[in-house]
Enzyme design. Structure first.
Site, PDB file in Angstrom:
ATOM      1  N   GLU A  63      44.138  28.038  70.638  1.00 56.95           N
ATOM      2  CA  GLU A  63      44.790  27.647  71.822  1.00 56.95           C
ATOM      3  C   GLU A  63      43.387  26.855  72.832  1.00 56.95           C
ATOM      4  OE1 GLU A  63      45.958  31.455  73.372  1.00 56.95           O
ATOM      5  OE2 GLU A  63      44.126  31.733  74.377  1.00 56.95           O
ATOM      6  N   HIS A  65      43.264  26.124  77.497  1.00 56.20           N
ATOM      7  CA  HIS A  65      43.911  26.309  78.700  1.00 56.20           C
ATOM      8  C   HIS A  65      42.902  25.911  79.727  1.00 56.20           C
ATOM      9  CE1 HIS A  65      41.868  30.310  77.790  1.00 56.20           C
ATOM     10  NE2 HIS A  65      42.617  30.300  76.978  1.00 56.20           N
ATOM     11  N   HIS A  69      37.166  31.801  79.850  1.00 56.62           N
ATOM     12  CA  HIS A  69      37.054  33.177  79.267  1.00 56.62           C
ATOM     13  C   HIS A  69      35.583  33.496  79.208  1.00 56.62           C
ATOM     14  CE1 HIS A  69      41.048  33.724  77.495  1.00 56.62           C
ATOM     15  NE2 HIS A  69      40.909  32.682  76.500  1.00 56.62           N
ATOM     16  N   HIS A 103      39.721  26.989  71.103  1.00 52.81           N
ATOM     17  CA  HIS A 103      38.976  28.235  70.864  1.00 52.81           C
ATOM     18  C   HIS A 103      39.942  29.055  69.858  1.00 52.81           C
ATOM     19  CE1 HIS A 103      40.820  29.210  74.675  1.00 52.81           C
ATOM     20  NE2 HIS A 103      41.009  30.502  74.218  1.00 52.81           N
ATOM     21  N   CYS A 117      37.288  40.520  77.003  1.00 54.45           N
ATOM     22  CA  CYS A 117      37.362  39.273  77.395  1.00 54.45           C
ATOM     23  C   CYS A 117      37.830  39.097  78.870  1.00 54.45           C
ATOM     24  CB  CYS A 117      38.579  38.531  76.711  1.00 54.45           C
ATOM     25  SG  CYS A 117      38.898  36.916  77.221  1.00 54.45           S
TER      26      CYS A 117
END
Ligand code: MN
Length: 149
Positions: A63, A65, A69, A103, A117
């Site tokens: 995914e 975004h 992270h 990732h 995370c």
């Protein structure tokens, strides 16, 4: 809701008073053998700290975004795809995932892979690759083996 103690003990990669949750809603995206524990989530500090654990051979969703992270590997060994590069990862490695970077994390076949995370409490929804984007990554010799299943 009863208040949690300010100190929560840790045993065998489970924290007390902390739910063991599904990684994501089943069927919402591809993933395998991965669980989630939300350790801290407070709007006052605007971030959330989660612990994810994959069984041997498990993997997170591929995914990307807008939100970042910050990842600290706590247990095991595996590989992660970041952008178009596959990195070997092991306990104590720190992994930064910049906004809009593809990732995915994968545990090695012989050990679970567990990591903390950190993310924003308020964050955008992950985007999955289109079939064209997936094909581009799958035909790149640097990432093809990583994306085999
Ligand atoms: Mn993500």
């Amino acid at each position: 809701m009863t208040a949690k103690s300010p100190v929560r003990r840790f045993d065998a990669f489970r924290w007390e008073d902390t739910d063991l949750l599904a990684y994501k809603e089943e069927g919402s995206a591809p993933f395998k053998a991965i669980t989630r524990q939300t350790l801290f989530r407070d709007p006052a500090i605007k971030c959330e700290l989660r612990y994810f654990e994959m069984a041997p051979g498990g993997y997170s969703t591929l995914e990307r975004h807008e939100h970042m992270h910050a990842v600290l590997i706590l247990r095991g060994r595996g590989e992660c795809l970041i952008g178009d590069t596959v990195h070997k990862i092991e306990t104590n490695d720190l992994v930064t995932i910049e906004p809009w970077t593809w990732h995915q994390f994968r545990a090695n076949a012989d050990l679970p892979l567990g990591f903390l995370c950190m993310v924003n409490v308020e964050r955008d929804k992950p985007a999955l690759p289109s079939s064209e984007e997936r094909q581009a990554l799958a035909s790149n010799p640097k990432t093809a083996a990583f994306l085999k299943d």
